[in-house]
Design a protein around this motif. Structure first.
Motif, short mmCIF file in Angstrom:
data_model
loop_
_atom_site.label_atom_id
_atom_site.label_comp_id
_atom_site.label_asym_id
_atom_site.label_seq_id
_atom_site.Cartn_x
_atom_site.Cartn_y
_atom_site.Cartn_z
N ILE A 151 80.20 30.06 -20.24
CA ILE A 151 78.74 30.30 -20.23
C ILE A 151 78.02 31.24 -21.34
O ILE A 151 78.80 31.88 -22.32
CB ILE A 151 77.88 31.37 -19.31
CG1 ILE A 151 78.43 31.27 -17.34
CG2 ILE A 151 76.97 32.38 -19.52
CD1 ILE A 151 78.27 30.61 -17.22
N ASP A 289 77.58 25.52 -21.14
CA ASP A 289 77.50 24.48 -22.20
C ASP A 289 77.37 23.20 -21.79
O ASP A 289 77.14 22.17 -22.03
CB ASP A 289 79.00 25.04 -22.92
CG ASP A 289 80.40 24.46 -22.00
OD1 ASP A 289 79.70 24.05 -20.70
OD2 ASP A 289 81.30 24.23 -22.54
N ALA A 290 77.54 23.33 -20.13
CA ALA A 290 77.64 21.51 -19.65
C ALA A 290 76.69 21.99 -18.77
O ALA A 290 75.88 20.73 -19.18
CB ALA A 290 78.85 21.59 -18.48
N VAL A 291 75.24 22.53 -18.38
CA VAL A 291 74.96 22.31 -17.56
C VAL A 291 73.19 22.79 -17.96
O VAL A 291 72.04 22.29 -18.23
CB VAL A 291 74.25 23.44 -16.41
CG1 VAL A 291 74.03 24.65 -16.61
CG2 VAL A 291 73.51 22.96 -15.17
N GLY A 292 73.85 23.05 -19.34
CA GLY A 292 72.19 23.79 -20.19
C GLY A 292 71.59 24.91 -19.70
O GLY A 292 72.47 25.82 -19.51
N ALA A 293 70.65 25.45 -20.10
CA ALA A 293 69.73 26.33 -19.37
C ALA A 293 69.31 25.82 -17.72
O ALA A 293 68.83 24.81 -17.56
CB ALA A 293 68.29 27.00 -19.95
N THR A 294 70.22 27.35 -16.97
CA THR A 294 68.49 27.63 -15.09
C THR A 294 68.71 28.89 -15.40
O THR A 294 68.56 28.92 -16.07
CB THR A 294 70.08 26.82 -14.41
OG1 THR A 294 71.21 28.00 -15.05
CG2 THR A 294 70.88 25.58 -15.05
N LEU A 295 67.53 28.52 -14.61
CA LEU A 295 66.76 29.73 -14.27
C LEU A 295 66.35 30.46 -12.75
O LEU A 295 66.43 29.54 -11.95
CB LEU A 295 65.08 29.67 -14.98
CG LEU A 295 64.52 31.22 -14.78
CD1 LEU A 295 63.67 31.13 -15.98
CD2 LEU A 295 63.22 30.62 -13.76
N TYR A 296 66.07 31.39 -12.17
CA TYR A 296 66.48 31.15 -11.13
C TYR A 296 65.51 32.78 -10.73
O TYR A 296 65.70 33.67 -11.66
CB TYR A 296 68.22 32.49 -10.91
CG TYR A 296 68.97 31.62 -11.61
CD1 TYR A 296 69.54 30.41 -9.98
CD2 TYR A 296 69.44 30.95 -12.83
CE1 TYR A 296 70.54 29.33 -10.05
CE2 TYR A 296 70.32 29.97 -12.88
CZ TYR A 296 71.09 29.35 -11.61
OH TYR A 296 71.81 28.40 -12.26
N ARG B 24 87.75 20.10 -21.66
CA ARG B 24 86.99 20.61 -22.67
C ARG B 24 87.14 22.35 -21.91
O ARG B 24 87.77 23.13 -22.40
CB ARG B 24 85.31 20.78 -22.93
CG ARG B 24 85.10 21.80 -23.70
CD ARG B 24 83.94 20.66 -24.28
NE ARG B 24 82.17 21.28 -23.77
CZ ARG B 24 81.81 20.58 -23.16
NH1 ARG B 24 81.29 19.48 -23.56
NH2 ARG B 24 80.28 21.12 -22.19
N LEU B 295 62.91 30.46 -6.71
CA LEU B 295 62.42 29.33 -7.77
C LEU B 295 64.37 28.77 -8.70
O LEU B 295 64.82 30.14 -8.95
CB LEU B 295 61.33 29.40 -8.72
CG LEU B 295 61.47 28.03 -9.32
CD1 LEU B 295 60.32 27.74 -9.20
CD2 LEU B 295 61.60 28.31 -11.10
N TYR B 297 65.73 26.48 -11.72
CA TYR B 297 64.88 25.39 -12.14
C TYR B 297 65.88 25.13 -13.05
O TYR B 297 67.31 25.63 -13.46
CB TYR B 297 64.18 26.52 -13.15
CG TYR B 297 63.99 25.65 -14.76
CD1 TYR B 297 62.76 25.07 -14.51
CD2 TYR B 297 64.31 26.29 -15.56
CE1 TYR B 297 61.76 24.11 -16.45
CE2 TYR B 297 64.22 25.85 -17.05
CZ TYR B 297 62.81 24.89 -17.11
OH TYR B 297 62.16 24.30 -18.22
N GLY B 298 66.18 23.38 -13.90
CA GLY B 298 66.85 23.46 -14.56
C GLY B 298 67.65 22.03 -15.02
O GLY B 298 65.52 21.05 -14.57
N LYS B 299 68.49 21.58 -15.57
CA LYS B 299 68.22 20.02 -15.90
C LYS B 299 68.53 19.10 -14.75
O LYS B 299 70.05 19.35 -14.08
CB LYS B 299 69.28 19.58 -17.11
CG LYS B 299 68.46 19.71 -17.79
CD LYS B 299 69.97 19.73 -19.17
CE LYS B 299 68.80 19.88 -20.59
NZ LYS B 299 69.83 20.61 -21.78
N GLU B 304 76.58 15.51 -18.46
CA GLU B 304 76.85 16.67 -17.99
C GLU B 304 76.20 17.91 -17.24
O GLU B 304 76.75 18.65 -16.53
CB GLU B 304 77.13 17.50 -19.63
CG GLU B 304 78.20 17.66 -20.20
CD GLU B 304 79.40 17.92 -21.55
OE1 GLU B 304 78.87 18.95 -21.29
OE2 GLU B 304 79.96 17.49 -21.74
N PRO B 305 74.91 18.05 -16.94
CA PRO B 305 74.19 19.16 -15.80
C PRO B 305 75.24 18.21 -15.30
O PRO B 305 75.41 19.37 -14.02
CB PRO B 305 73.14 18.89 -16.09
CG PRO B 305 72.77 18.20 -17.91
CD PRO B 305 74.20 17.35 -17.59
N SER B 308 78.47 19.48 -14.04
CA SER B 308 78.58 21.23 -13.59
C SER B 308 78.37 21.01 -12.62
O SER B 308 79.53 22.07 -12.01
CB SER B 308 77.28 21.55 -14.53
OG SER B 308 76.64 22.92 -13.91
#
Lengths: 436, 436
Positions: A151, A289-296, B24, B295, B297-299, B304-305, B308
Motif C-alpha cells: 500500500i 502498487d499492484a492494483v493502482g487506485a481503488t475507491l470505497y 516483488r 460503491l 471503484y478501480g481498475k 497487475e490489477p 492483485s
C-alpha cells in the motif's frame, strides 16, 4: 452448527440498529453464516429503553460486567464508546475468552496495541469494521482484499459531519458557524461537535488505517491533526476558481523516511471522483502498487449503516470462532510478529503541495518579493491567482499553489513573507494533494 | 507454517502479473498471510516465454495436466480462460484435492454450479475475486463485507473496454466504429472485441454477482444481454442535454416476482458518482437494506490489477486451507444448502424507465399522437426534448423520458408509435435507471 450467542454493551443508535437488522434479516444472515446469530444479553444504563428496543427477546441489565462475565456469551459487541468503561469491559471480556466486535475507533486508536495483545494471548478475535467509515467494508478491503499490494497511501473522507459542513459551505457560500448549526439541526453534528470538527475522529480512523496498511502499531499520539474550524469560506471559493475542492482528508502515506499520518483540510482536483463525494458520505481512496487506485464509498455513520459493519464482523466470527487462530485474519492485517517500527514523521518532514493566500497592498513589486522568497526556499509555483482590487480598494488577495515541497520549507517561506511590509496579516496555508 | 505451493495454468498477461507481484511483494505478503506463497510449477503452451518470465525459479511445462496432477501443488491458479481446456483442468484439479483460484468469469457463469458442487464434495476452496471487476475486491465485499444486508440491487460498470469507448464517444463526439479502432490501438479492446462490445463479458460478471447477492444458482443463460454496438452518438448527446450519461451497466435486482438480470446501455443521472467513472475504469454500486448504497471503484482489468485479486484469493486460501470447510466463506456467499430458486425474470417483465427517440415529420399533432399512445399503455412521461428542425428541414427528433414501467408496455407502445405515418423509421429505445 450451534448458534453464536452475543452480548451487547450499549443499545443506543448503533446498538438498536444492530438489534433490528439482525432480527429483520436473521434468516438471510443465517443462510450466509451457516449458523444463527442471537443476542442473548444487553447492557445499557437506560434499562427501560433497552427493554423497549429488545421487546423481551433477551435479558437486559444495567451493568456491563454481567455481560462480559456471562458464560453463555460467545461474542461481546462494545458500542459504549470512549476510553473508560469501554476499555475496562473489553479487556474483561477478552480475559473471559469472549470475541470482541467494536465500533470504538477512539479506544482502538489509543489502546489498540494493548487490546490486540490481550486478545492474542487469549486466542480471541477483535473485529472493528464499524470503527472506520461506517458501513463501507474498508477494513476488510485493506486487511484481506488488497493483501497482494504494497500500500502506498490512503486518503479518506472519513468524517461525515465535516464533509457535510464543507459541502454546504461550498454549495451555499455560507460560513462555518452557520453551517455547523444547520448540521446540528439535521442531526449530522452532535451537540458537542469538537471531536468531529477538530479532526480528532478522522485521526482515530486514519491511525487505524495506517496500522493495517503498513504493518505498524497504532500510534494516535503521532498523528498531525487539523480540523475545519479555521477554514474560511473565501478559501473554498478561491480553491473552486483554481479547479479544486476542499475536503477534510485523513492521509496515511508511506515515504522512504517514514509514514505520514495527518488529518487536515486538503485541496483536491475537482475532477477526481473523491472530490465529488458530497454531504455526509464517506469515501476512502487506496493506492496499492499492484492494483493502482481503488475507491470505497458509502455511508460513514448512522444506525443501520454502522450496524451493517458490526454484523459483518459477527458473521466473520461465527465462521471462524472455532477455527484455530492461525486461520483468522490478523488483528492489524499483518501477523503480530511481523510488525515493523517504521517511524511516523513529524509534520515538518511531510511532503505536500500547498495553497497559500495572502492579503497584500496593491503595490508594484509585491509579487516579485513573494516569489523570490519562495524561490529562496526552493519552492516552485504551480499556479497563481491575483484578484483585481475591488473598486476603491487598495488591497487584494494573492493565491499561490506550489509544487510539492517539505512543510518545513513552506513554514520558513511563510515566516519571511509575513515580514514583508506589503503583506498584511497572516498567510493562510492549506495543503493540496493531487491524489494521482 | 509451511509454505503454500501453487501451480499456475497460463502465464500470459495476468499470469505474468501474478508471478511478478508475488515475487516483488513476497515479504509483505508473507507478513500478512503468516506463511509464504510459492509458485512451484507453471504450464503454458508457450514454454519459451513462460521460462523467460519465471527465470528458472520453477518448473515449466506445456501440459496443464502435469500441474493438476502434481502432488506438491496445494492450489491451482487457472488463467487459461474459456470453457474447454480450462473446465477440464479445473475439474481434474478439484478431483485431485487442489484448491482453485480462477479469473475465468465465462467458465463460472456457465458452469459454476457444477464446479462448486465438485469442489464441495472434495472440500476444496474455489476463489474468483479476479473474475469480476479486476482488482476491486467486490466479491469479498458482497460475500463478506455486506453479509448483514438484504441486497436490493447491484449496478456495475464491469467492462473497461465498453466504458472506455462510451467515454471517448461522449468526450470527443466520435462514433462507435472510430472509437473502437482507437481502443484497439491503445490495447483497451481486443482484436476480436465481440465478447466485450456485445455485453457478454459484463453479463458473465453480472451473473456471478446475482448469484452471490441473492443466493441463487449461476444462470448465465437467463441473462438479458445488449451491447453497445448499436448505440448512436446522437443518443449520447441527447442524453447529455437531458442530464444523463450512457453507461453499459450490468444490473441484478431483486423484485417481488423474481430477479432482474440484464446488461444494456443505460442512461444514469450525470450527478451520480458512478456516472463519472470514465475511461477503462470499473465501478460497482450495491444497494443493501441496512447499509444503503456503497460503491467500489478501480481498475477492472490489466496485468497487475487482476493479479492483485488473484493473490488476495491465494492469501485467503493460505489462511484457510487447513481449516475445516465450515470455517470458510461459502462459494456463492450463501451456504450450498441454503440457495433459493427465485426465478430470473424475462426482459418483458423487467421494470425500468425509458429513453425513446423518434424521428418525426414536423407536423401539427405528432406529439399528441405519441403521448396518447403512451397514455394508453399507462406510461407516464418524465421529460421531453423536441428539437427545432434544422433550417430547411421538415423532420426532427422527439426524445421522451418515461417514468418507471414494464418493458412489455413500452414494446406495445413502440409498436403503435412506429405505425404512425408521421413517425419515420424505428424508435430508439434505451433504458434509464436513477440508481437512487
Amino acid at each position: 452448527m450451534k448458534s453464536i450467542k452475543v452480548g451487547l454493551l450499549g443499545i443506543g443508535t448503533v446498538g438498536a440498529g444492530t438489534f433490528n437488522v439482525l432480527k429483520r434479516n436473521q434468516e438471510e444472515i443465517a443462510r450466509r453464516a451457516g449458523r444463527s446469530i442471537e443476542i442473548v444479553m444487553v447492557a445499557d444504563l437506560d434499562v427501560a429503553r433497552a427493554k423497549e428496543v429488545t421487546g423481551g427477546t433477551c435479558e437486559v441489565v444495567s451493568d456491563g460486567n454481567l455481560v462480559v462475565a456471562n458464560p453463555d456469551v460467545d461474542v461481546v459487541i462494545e458500542l459504549i464508546g470512549g476510553y473508560g468503561v469501554a476499555k475496562d469491559l473489553v479487556l474483561k471480556a477478552i480475559a473471559n475468552g469472549k470475541h470482541i466486535v467494536t465500533a470504538n475507533k477512539a479506544l482502538l486508536a489509543a489502546h489498540g496495541d494493548e487490546i490486540f495483545k490481550a486478545a492474542q494471548e487469549k486466542s480471541v478475535m477483535v473485529a472493528y469494521e464499524a470503527a472506520v467509515a461506517g458501513g463501507i467494508p474498508i477494513i476488510k478491503a485493506l486487511r484481506e482484499g488488497l493483501t497482494a499490494n504494497r500500500i502506498e497511501w490512503i486518503a479518506g473522507i472519513i468524517n461525515g459531519t465535516t464533509n457535510f459542513i464543507l459541502s454546504e459551505m461550498r454549495d451555499k457560500g455560507l460560513d462555518f458557524d452557520t453551517v455547523l448549526k444547520e448540521a446540528q439541526r439535521l442531526g449530522y453534528a452532535e451537540a458537542d461537535p469538537t471531536f468531529d470538527i477538530e479532526g480528532v475522529d478522522a485521526a482515530h480512523k486514519a491511525t487505524l488505517m495506517s496500522a493495517i496498511a503498513f504493518g505498524i502499531p497504532v500510534q494516535f499520539d503521532k498523528a498531525h491533526i487539523e480540523g475545519i474550524t479555521k477554514l474560511e469560506a473565501v478559501d473554498i471559493r478561491y480553491a473552486e476558481q483554481l479547479g479544486y475542492r476542499i475536503k477534510l482528508l485523513g492521509i496515511a502515506k508511506r515515504t522512504p523516511k517514514g509514514i505520514e499520518l495527518r488529518v487536515h483540510p486538503t485541496l483536491i482536483p475537482s475532477k477526481r471522483l473523491i472530490a465529488n463525494v458530497e454531504g455526509p458520505m464517506n469515501a476512502v481512496l487506496v493506492q496499492g502498487d499492484a492494483v493502482g487506485a481503488t475507491l470505497y464509498y458509502g455511508k460513514g455513520a448512522g444506525s443501520e449503516p454502522t450496524a451493517s459493519a458490526v454484523i459483518a464482523d459477527l458473521v466473520d466470527i461465527a465462521r471462524l470462532a472455532e477455527a484455530a487462530p492461525e486461520h483468522r485474519v490478523p488483528y492489524l492485517a499483518f501477523q503480530p510478529n511481523a510488525m515493523t517500527d517504521t517511524p511516523i514523521l513529524p509534520i515538518s518532514e511531510v511532503t505536500s503541495s500547498y495553497y497559500l493566500r495572502m492579503h497584500v497592498a496593491d503595490k508594484l513589486g509585491v509579487l516579485a518579493d513573494v516569489t523570490s522568497i519562495l524561490a529562496e526556499s526552493s519552492i516552485s509555483i504551480d499556479a497563481m491567482l491575483q484578484k483585481e482590487p475591488s473598486l476603491g480598494e487598495t488591497q487584494t488577495d494573492i493565491i499561490i499553489l506550489t509544487h510539492q515541497t517539505q512543510e518545513k520549507n513552506v513554514e520558513v517561506a511563510i515566516g519571511k513573507i509575513e515580514q514583508l511590509p506589503t503583506v498584511l496579516g497572516k498567510v493562510t496555508k492549506l495543503r493540496l494533494e493531487h491524489l494521482s
